[in-house]
Scaffold this motif. Structure first.
Motif: not given
Length: 204
Positions: A41-61, A71-77
């Motif tokens: 939740e703190r990440l979402v509040a910091s990035v803001g709605p629609g923010g673009r986020v890279l997730e490394v080592a997404s695992g199961p997702g 509300g974030l846009r996540v690049r799963r890797t």
């Protein structure tokens, strides 16, 4: 231990996850702890709605699912073919990415690196932090966890050998600050086998 030894141990760890991706996913598919929810939740509040986020080592997702639901846009890797296949079977778009050597792209509003740094060899972590910082936009947010403590070990399970590197909190915070990442929040979680520290840091 040399960087090449660290890299070899990292690859062995990935092979271990390839072999147990489905069982790992089943074990972790449950309600997250309150601290974990707060971190997301703190990440979402910091990035803001629609923010673009890279997730490394997404695992199961599972975390990417939650972040997208908020509300974030996540690049799963991930680098584990087992986890990549698992997510694709769930209909998720996920890409192979090596956190140590791959192109992280960006600039991203946020980077998520949960439960992965402990598998990166000590001599390689400084470079990984630098790469993450470079992939963030100025003011961007890093959500990261690491095992607290000292020393390192190789744990052997039914699916393979896993490299585990622990860090003193002060040393990790110093490493982040050297790359312009200022920690603004942290939490401590007492796990079954280790204590975990989760931080949110912003690129200055």
């Amino acid at each position: 231990m040399s960087a090449s030894d660290d890299l070899a141990r990292n690859r062995a760890t990935i092979a271990g996850y390839d072999a147990c991706a489905a069982s790992y996913a089943a074990e972790t598919d449950h309600a997250p702890t309150p601290d974990h929810v707060e971190a997301l939740e703190r990440l979402v509040a910091s990035v803001g709605p629609g923010g673009r986020v890279l997730e490394v080592a997404s695992g199961p997702g599972w975390d990417a699912d939650r972040l997208e639901g908020m509300g974030l846009r996540v690049r799963r890797t991930d680098l584990s073919e087992g986890f990549i296949a698992f997510q694709r079977e769930r209909g998720r778009a996920v890409e192979p990415l090596d956190l140590i050597t791959g192109d992280l792209g960006g600039p991203w509003d946020g980077v998520v690196a949960l439960y992965v740094i402990q598998h990166v060899g000590r001599d390689l972590v400084e470079g990984v932090i630098g790469r993450i910082a470079a992939a963030l936009r100025p003011g961007g947010t890093l959500l990261m966890s690491f095992q607290e403590g000292e020393g390192e070990e190789t744990t052997v399970g039914s699916s393979g050998a896993y490299q585990v590197v622990r860090w003193r909190e002060a040393d990790m915070i110093d490493g982040l600050s050297r790359h312009g990442l200022v920690v603004e929040w942290r939490s401590l979680f007492h796990g079954r086998e280790a204590d975990w520290i989760t931080v949110i840091a912003h690129r200055s």
